[in-house]
Design an enzyme around this catalytic site. Structure first.
Site, PDB file in Angstrom:
ATOM      1  N   GLY A  31       0.817  -1.226   0.000  1.00  0.00           N
ATOM      2  CA  GLY A  31       0.000   0.000   0.000  1.00  0.00           C
ATOM      3  C   GLY A  31       0.840   1.260   0.000  1.00  0.00           C
ATOM      4  N   ASP A  33       2.635   2.465   2.314  1.00  0.00           N
ATOM      5  CA  ASP A  33       3.939   2.211   2.936  1.00  0.00           C
ATOM      6  C   ASP A  33       4.952   1.812   1.854  1.00  0.00           C
ATOM      7  OD1 ASP A  33       5.796   1.808   4.893  1.00  0.00           O
ATOM      8  OD2 ASP A  33       4.880   0.002   5.753  1.00  0.00           O
TER       9      ASP A  33
HETATM   10  P1  ADP Z   1      -3.454   0.554   6.054  1.00  0.00           P
HETATM   11  O1  ADP Z   1      -2.639  -0.678   6.273  1.00  0.00           O
HETATM   12  O2  ADP Z   1      -3.275   1.571   7.174  1.00  0.00           O
HETATM   13  O3  ADP Z   1      -4.876   0.264   5.750  1.00  0.00           O
HETATM   14  P2  ADP Z   1      -2.849   1.033   3.225  1.00  0.00           P
HETATM   15  O4  ADP Z   1      -1.535   1.452   2.651  1.00  0.00           O
HETATM   16  O5  ADP Z   1      -3.306  -0.332   2.859  1.00  0.00           O
HETATM   17  O6  ADP Z   1      -2.726   1.249   4.808  1.00  0.00           O
HETATM   18  O7  ADP Z   1      -3.970   2.087   2.829  1.00  0.00           O
HETATM   19  C1  ADP Z   1      -4.155   3.336   3.443  1.00  0.00           C
HETATM   20  C2  ADP Z   1      -4.758   4.291   2.445  1.00  0.00           C
HETATM   21  O8  ADP Z   1      -3.728   4.801   1.630  1.00  0.00           O
HETATM   22  C3  ADP Z   1      -5.768   3.635   1.507  1.00  0.00           C
HETATM   23  O9  ADP Z   1      -6.930   4.460   1.460  1.00  0.00           O
HETATM   24  C4  ADP Z   1      -5.073   3.627   0.169  1.00  0.00           C
HETATM   25  O10 ADP Z   1      -6.003   3.816  -0.888  1.00  0.00           O
HETATM   26  C5  ADP Z   1      -4.194   4.830   0.294  1.00  0.00           C
HETATM   27  N1  ADP Z   1      -3.004   4.864  -0.585  1.00  0.00           N
HETATM   28  C6  ADP Z   1      -2.354   3.838  -1.182  1.00  0.00           C
HETATM   29  N2  ADP Z   1      -1.326   4.337  -1.909  1.00  0.00           N
HETATM   30  C7  ADP Z   1      -1.342   5.682  -1.765  1.00  0.00           C
HETATM   31  C8  ADP Z   1      -0.548   6.758  -2.279  1.00  0.00           C
HETATM   32  N3  ADP Z   1       0.479   6.539  -3.091  1.00  0.00           N
HETATM   33  N4  ADP Z   1      -0.880   8.034  -1.913  1.00  0.00           N
HETATM   34  C9  ADP Z   1      -1.904   8.272  -1.086  1.00  0.00           C
HETATM   35  N5  ADP Z   1      -2.684   7.320  -0.569  1.00  0.00           N
HETATM   36  C10 ADP Z   1      -2.415   6.030  -0.904  1.00  0.00           C
END
Ligand code: ADP
Length: 355
Positions: A31, A33
């Site tokens: 994601g 991260d």
């Molecule tokens: P968590 O494990 O806290 O749920 P995720 O990374 O799976 O974290 O998702 C958190 C949010 O970040 C989601 O709404 C996802 O759509 C969003 N997300 C993913 N990639 C990006 C990015 N490059 N920029 C901004 N938001 C993002």
């Protein structure tokens, strides 16, 4: 604007700090991260290894390396387990701990993703509500910080939610009204012509009645209205004397009448202090329409006073504009929460309220 909801890739944001939705190891994941680590390069992971992990609800800070931001604040959101396991409190704590670190490191601009709303499963609409509520409460005590809430995949959270479907039908109804109004005006024109009732009282009575329910931007002036004799025009001198109070004067008067402080008002309006000072010091300042409405919302003005205030700045509310109808929807329901209004405007691709 102290809080902005934007649609973007957080790794591209040129801000002082971006926030990472990390896991407790802080050693990278998928994601957002994964995207942050990819864009920052391997030295971010090296620094993260030295941090010894992070507990859920807490936050730690590193440099931004190859990212366009100075810092990355890593926070660990709760995994959604149905809502009864302290998820909301933990999520609030993520935002607060991250913002406290941002203040400590003198960041003026910070961007958050919607923490926990991806693989951790927190429903996106609720995750957004927690983000906005917590950030706006935090900013009440902090000046001159702008926080971006970054939505990556807008489609997945918008129209499904009940609030948004209510608004959608409200918009549809208003569009229908507008259509109906136009044809009813035509019908009345026809009746007036047919009956030869070119009678001022009659026309004025009808017009007054309609003014209660209709926007200023009525695109259909009636023939009858055009035939009403005009009042004697004012001389330039008289007209200048009758100049209304300006937008800025009305705003300051209303703030006093409401017993608010300036700061309470501009914070509630999601407007930054500098812009407010400009408006305060320049009697003839002409704000943008979104700024003018933001103040009307902060002052909790009813619809007619909102219209007055907008008129001072040269604007009106029209039933031909989705933006205006959404504003009316909230005012009619006495909901003056600017952040909720902005969520709805965002969902319908409209400009947001504030500076
Ligand atoms: P968590 O494990 O806290 O749920 P995720 O990374 O799976 O974290 O998702 C958190 C949010 O970040 C989601 O709404 C996802 O759509 C969003 N997300 C993913 N990639 C990006 C990015 N490059 N920029 C901004 N938001 C993002």
């Amino acid at each position: 604007m102290p809080i902005q909801i934007v649609r973007a890739d957080i790794t591209k944001m040129k801000v002082d700090a971006i926030v990472n939705a990390a896991n407790e190891t802080l050693l990278g994941g998928g994601g957002v991260d994964g995207a942050i680590h990819n864009a920052a390069g391997p030295r971010l992971l090296e620094e993260c290894r030295k941090l010894g992990g992070c507990r859920t609800g807490e936050a730690k800070i590193t440099k931004g390396y190859k990212l366009p931001c100075r810092y990355v604040i890593h926070t660990v959101g709760p995994v959604w387990q149905g809502g009864g396991h302290g998820e909301r409190e933990l999520l609030e704590s993520c935002y607060k701990s991250s913002l406290m670190l941002a203040v400590k490191y003198r960041c003026k601009t910070v961007a958050f993703p919607l923490i926990s709303s991806g693989v951790y499963g927190y429903p996106k609409d609720r995750a957004l509500r927690v983000a906005i509520d917590t950030i706006s409460a935090f900013l009440l005590d902090i000046d001159e910080m702008t926080v971006y809430v970054v939505i990556f995949d807008k489609a997945s959270y918008t129209i499904g939610e009940k609030l948004f479907s209510d608004i959608k039908s409200y918009i549809d109804d208003r569009y229908a009204d507008e259509h109906y109004d136009a044809s009813s005006v035509r019908m009345r024109q026809y009746e007036v012509m047919r009956d030869g009732r070119f009678n001022v009282e009659n026309i004025n009575a009808k017009r007054d009645k309609k003014a209660d329910t209709q926007s200023f931007a009525d695109p259909m002036p009636t023939m009858a209205a055009q035939s009403v004799p005009l009042a004697k025009p004012l001389s330039l001198d008289e007209a200048v004397k009758q100049l209304d109070e300006s937008f800025s004067e009305m705003l300051l008067r209303k703030i006093d009448e409401r017993g608010m402080t300036d700061a309470q008002c501009y914070k509630k309006a999601n407007i930054d202090r500098k812009l407010f000072s400009k408006i305060r010091s320049d009697k003839h300042y002409r704000p943008s329409k979104t700024t003018a409405i933001a103040f009307a919302i902060a002052l909790e003005l009813p619809l007619d006073e909102t219209r007055d205030m907008l008129m001072k700045a040269g604007y009106a509310l029209s039933h031909s504009s989705k933006f205006d109808i959404i504003i009316e929807y909230f005012i009619e329901r006495g909901n003056y929460n600017i952040f909720e209004i902005n969520e709805a405007l965002f969902a319908f691709d409209q400009s947001l309220l504030g500076a």
